[in-house]
Design a protein around this motif. Structure first.
Motif, short mmCIF file in Angstrom:
data_model
loop_
_atom_site.label_atom_id
_atom_site.label_comp_id
_atom_site.label_asym_id
_atom_site.label_seq_id
_atom_site.Cartn_x
_atom_site.Cartn_y
_atom_site.Cartn_z
N GLU A 74 5.48 -3.75 3.58
CA GLU A 74 4.44 -4.17 2.65
C GLU A 74 4.57 -5.65 2.27
O GLU A 74 3.57 -6.31 2.00
CB GLU A 74 4.48 -3.30 1.38
CG GLU A 74 4.06 -1.85 1.58
CD GLU A 74 2.55 -1.67 1.67
OE1 GLU A 74 1.83 -2.67 1.80
OE2 GLU A 74 2.10 -0.51 1.61
N ARG A 118 -2.13 -2.32 -1.71
CA ARG A 118 -1.00 -2.28 -0.77
C ARG A 118 -1.50 -1.69 0.54
O ARG A 118 -2.06 -0.59 0.57
CB ARG A 118 0.15 -1.47 -1.36
CG ARG A 118 0.76 -2.14 -2.59
CD ARG A 118 1.80 -1.26 -3.29
NE ARG A 118 2.96 -0.99 -2.46
CZ ARG A 118 4.00 -1.81 -2.33
NH1 ARG A 118 4.00 -2.98 -2.96
NH2 ARG A 118 5.03 -1.49 -1.57
N PHE A 149 -0.29 -0.41 3.45
CA PHE A 149 0.11 0.88 4.01
C PHE A 149 -0.23 2.03 3.07
O PHE A 149 -0.52 3.14 3.54
CB PHE A 149 1.59 0.86 4.39
CG PHE A 149 1.88 -0.08 5.53
CD1 PHE A 149 1.56 0.27 6.83
CD2 PHE A 149 2.42 -1.34 5.29
CE1 PHE A 149 1.80 -0.61 7.90
CE2 PHE A 149 2.66 -2.22 6.34
CZ PHE A 149 2.36 -1.86 7.64
N GLU A 150 -0.25 1.78 1.77
CA GLU A 150 -0.70 2.80 0.83
C GLU A 150 -2.19 3.10 1.04
O GLU A 150 -2.62 4.26 1.00
CB GLU A 150 -0.46 2.36 -0.61
CG GLU A 150 0.99 2.43 -1.06
CD GLU A 150 1.15 2.08 -2.52
OE1 GLU A 150 0.13 1.86 -3.20
OE2 GLU A 150 2.31 2.02 -2.98
N ASP A 151 -2.98 2.04 1.28
CA ASP A 151 -4.41 2.25 1.49
C ASP A 151 -4.69 2.94 2.83
O ASP A 151 -5.69 3.64 2.96
CB ASP A 151 -5.16 0.93 1.40
CG ASP A 151 -5.67 0.65 -0.01
OD1 ASP A 151 -5.23 1.36 -0.93
OD2 ASP A 151 -6.49 -0.26 -0.18
N HIS A 162 -2.90 5.36 3.94
CA HIS A 162 -2.76 6.77 3.57
C HIS A 162 -3.95 7.25 2.75
O HIS A 162 -4.47 8.35 2.96
CB HIS A 162 -1.46 6.99 2.80
CG HIS A 162 -0.23 7.00 3.66
ND1 HIS A 162 0.18 8.12 4.36
CD2 HIS A 162 0.67 6.02 3.96
CE1 HIS A 162 1.27 7.84 5.04
NE2 HIS A 162 1.60 6.58 4.82
N ARG A 163 -4.39 6.43 1.80
CA ARG A 163 -5.50 6.83 0.94
C ARG A 163 -6.77 7.11 1.73
O ARG A 163 -7.51 8.05 1.42
CB ARG A 163 -5.77 5.73 -0.10
CG ARG A 163 -6.84 6.08 -1.14
CD ARG A 163 -7.21 4.88 -1.99
NE ARG A 163 -7.86 3.83 -1.22
CZ ARG A 163 -9.15 3.85 -0.90
NH1 ARG A 163 -9.92 4.87 -1.26
NH2 ARG A 163 -9.67 2.86 -0.19
N ALA A 172 -3.51 6.54 8.22
CA ALA A 172 -2.11 6.19 8.45
C ALA A 172 -1.65 7.00 9.65
O ALA A 172 -1.47 8.21 9.56
CB ALA A 172 -1.26 6.50 7.23
#
Length: 419
Positions: free
Chosen positions: A157, A167, A169-171, A173-174, A178
């Motif tokens: 990140e 973020r 990599f968080e997005d 997943h959201r 991912a």
């Protein structure tokens, strides 16, 4: 179907145009443009639509650790390198309907055309949507293709920043994109169809550009230091005005660049002065300079001119100066054999071509560092892009896509093995 039985024309231009207009409805703006910033809900909707169309075309859709989408039409040769074709679906905040998305959907149209003609290729043909090409929400741009070629590390990140605090990599997943870090795709070659985003093809009356490479880009930060003084009481001869020094530098370097090469592009994209007060002689000025050319030697010479000019301002303007290099992206030269394939395909179709460089960076810039790569340009009306009024004529979309499809087919029919 054998190669000798390939139809003279493969693709369906009206079908591609309809797809482009349907995609443009996601994130549509009042003046006809689009806003699909990377990994927003609009980007997710565009990805979902693209994935659905690819599966309907018989492709297997996979996603890697950077959210890059790969829709694969299999070939006969097991383990053969893939012929990749694609671009990006994300846009600028006030983007147009063609930048990036044309290359992705033209890749899909190529697969549909191969299906309709019943053509079986030796190599797999894989359509790609690269993540965050534009670099609006997340920096650096070209994020997905940089990750694919190993220039970024999955899950890091800290290497990817965001202006809105998101973020990366968080997005991923959201939004549900991912993918797998284990996904590995061998590349036999990469083709990208893109609007030119400049005026050269339109002015020449040419429908298809064979792109020779991507200009090198160098960013410099110049800091000029003079002295804050009262605007009303300081005589002209006693001023150490950092802004006037900046103005002299900009004008002199515009002249120097033109003398070095008419193709050398210099832009003073950001200038700030301090203390930024109406009645104070500026004691400090900072300038961000963008240099572009297809030859590293000319970029070096222009940087040398700037450094010498900054040093000379001590005598002419009474200011000190420093120059820092912020970014240096080397010029990219595309694969000569793939350029020839594109040019030959256009010639068979009776389409005139022009060879030209790209002034903008593209995902093909990254792919060319690890595999053979090539690009095709089609005209942009008025040379306008990153703007809601961006436009490419339907005929040019059709011709560009047909040249792309013929080139991809030629490449994908080649026996498996080193290119």
């Amino acid at each position: 179907m054998s190669a000798s039985a390939v139809p003279a024309r493969l693709t369906d231009g009206p079908r591609l145009w309809a797809d482009l207009m349907t995609m443009a409805g996601i994130g549509a703006l009042p003046a006809g443009g689009c806003c699909r910033l990377s990994l927003t809900d609009e980007d997710r909707q565009a990805r979902d639509l693209f994935a659905g169309w690819c599966r309907e075309a018989g492709c297997t859709v996979r996603v890697d650790a950077f959210g890059n989408m790969f829709a694969t039409r299999p070939g006969r040769a097991a383990g053969a390198g893939h012929v990749l074709v694609g671009s990006h679906l994300d846009t600028q905040p006030h983007g147009g309907r063609f930048d990036g998305v044309l290359g992705v959907l033209a890749g899909l149209e190529t697969v549909r055309a191969l299906n309709a003609a019943g053509i079986e290729t030796e190599r797999p043909v894989t359509v790609v949507n690269w993540t965050n090409e534009e670099g609006v929400r997340f920096q650096p741009g070209l994020t997905g293709s940089a990750g694919f070629v190993g220039a970024l590390t999955a899950g890091d990140e800290a290497a990817i920043t965001a202006a809105d605090g998101a973020r990366f990599f968080e997005d991923l997943h959201r939004t549900g994109y991912a993918g797998s870090a284990a996904l590995q795709i061998p590349v036999a070659g990469y083709y990208e169809l893109h609007i030119e985003q400049g005026p050269v093809l339109e002015q020449a009356g040419i429908a298809v550009g064979v792109v020779e490479g991507v200009q090198g880009v160098r960013w410099l930060a110049v800091t000029l230091t003079g002295e804050d003084r009262h605007a009303g009481t300081t005589p002209a001869g006693e001023r150490r005005d950092a802004f006037m020094a900046a103005a002299r530098l900009a004008l002199d370097m515009r002249t120097a660049a033109a003398l070095l090469s008419p193709d050398l592009r210099i832009t003073f994209g950001r200038v700030t002065v301090e203390p930024n007060s109406t009645n104070t002689v500026p004691g400090r000025a900072t300038l961000a300079i963008d240099l572009r050319h297809s030859q590293t030697a000319l970029l070096d010479r222009m940087e040398g001119e700037i450094r010498a000019a900054v040093a000379g301002l001590a005598g002419s303007e009474g200011v000190g100066g420093t120059v820092a290099r912020l970014m240096d992206v080397a010029p990219v030269h595309f694969d000569a054999r793939m350029q020839a394939i594109i040019a030959s395909a256009a010639e068979r179709l009776g389409i005139r071509t022009l060879r030209l460089p790209s002034g903008a960076m593209h995902d093909a810039s990254n792919l060319a560092t690890v595999a053979p790569a090539a690009m095709i340009f089609v005209p942009s009306r008025g040379g306008i892009s990153h703007n809601e009024s961006e436009w490419t004529e339907p005929q040019h979309v059709t011709e560009g896509c047909e040249v792309l499809a013929q080139a991809v087919l030629h490449h994908a029919l080649q026996p498996a093995g080193p290119w």
